[in-house]
Design an enzyme around this catalytic site. Structure first.
Site, PDB file in Angstrom:
ATOM      1  CB  CYS A 126      -0.280   1.041 -14.009  1.00 19.42           C
ATOM      2  SG  CYS A 126      -0.399  -0.752 -13.911  1.00 19.42           S
ATOM      3  CB  CYS A 129      10.292  -6.669  -7.231  1.00 13.53           C
ATOM      4  SG  CYS A 129       9.036  -7.494  -8.185  1.00 13.53           S
ATOM      5  CB  CYS A 182      -6.084  -0.691   2.912  1.00 10.24           C
ATOM      6  SG  CYS A 182      -4.280  -0.744   2.884  1.00 10.24           S
ATOM      7  CB  CYS A 202      -2.417   0.099  -0.415  1.00  8.72           C
ATOM      8  SG  CYS A 202      -3.364  -1.386  -0.805  1.00  8.72           S
ATOM      9  CG  HIS A 222      -7.079  19.003   0.571  1.00  6.68           C
ATOM     10  ND1 HIS A 222      -8.287  19.026  -0.081  1.00  6.68           N
ATOM     11  CD2 HIS A 222      -6.843  17.704   0.877  1.00  6.68           C
ATOM     12  CE1 HIS A 222      -8.764  17.804  -0.195  1.00  6.68           C
ATOM     13  NE2 HIS A 222      -7.912  16.975   0.381  1.00  6.68           N
TER      14      HIS A 222
END
Length: 196
Positions: free
Chosen positions: A115, A99, A89, A86, A54
């Site tokens: 969150c 879950c 990483c 993640c 971008h």
């Protein structure tokens, strides 16, 4: 190899979930984002935020942030997004259903899908008892209580085994030492040369 790439400012992982190729980052001003092209899948992405390249936008402008409401819950597309990165990483992870406690296959970090809070040390899943992620684990309350009961049972069982075996080992240790000493003496007798 994984740690080496994370620590090397001239290398990074391709953010495409199916690719995971090590890509080389061209030298630039410190912390200045540059385009990186993956040699395997040919994706061109930003070296800083790992999003599609971008040129016209800053990285912070390119990433939507969750907005807290008065009730403390999160709104916006980021909380419902099926693909997130993640928090450790930055590899892309897809969640279809199930879950909300996620484990990254790349770095083994455990976190909340909604969150992105660290859950590595939350073995009782207390994170889902309060706050904006309350009751969002994706399991029934009975299932969560059963999981907690199992964890407590395992910890109590290990404690009982340690308490029971400690005195037994103390009592048995002289016998074990004596047996070892006898076997050592008998081996020495068998291997000693005959005397004349």
């Amino acid at each position: 190899m994984v740690e080496e790439v994370h620590l090397d400012p001239q290398r990074t992982w391709c953010p495409t979930a199916d690719c995971q190729t090590v890509c080389h980052i061209a030298a630039s001003e410190p912390r200045a984002p540059v385009p990186v092209e993956c040699p395997a899948c040919h994706l061109t992405f930003c070296s800083s935020c790992k999003e599609a390249w971008h040129l016209q936008h800053l990285c912070q402008e390119n990433q939507p942030t969750p907005v807290p409401t008065e009730q403390g819950s999160l709104i916006g597309t980021e909380t419902e997004a099926p693909i997130k990165q993640c928090p450790v990483c930055r590899i892309y992870i897809e969640r279809n259903e199930g879950c909300a406690q996620m484990m990254c296959k790349n770095c083994k970090h455990t976190f909340c899908w909604y969150c992105l809070q660290n859950l590595d040390n939350d073995i009782f899943l207390r994170h889902y008892d309060r706050g904006p992620c309350r009751n969002k684990l994706g399991h029934s309350r009975a299932s969560v209580m059963w999981n907690r009961t199992q964890v407590v049972g395992i910890l109590v069982g290990l404690g009982i085994i340690a308490l029971v075996t400690s005195p037994l080992l103390l009592v048995a240790s002289p016998c074990i030492i004596c047996c070892i000493c006898k076997s050592c003496r008998s081996k020495k007798k068998n291997h000693s040369p005959p005397t004349t």
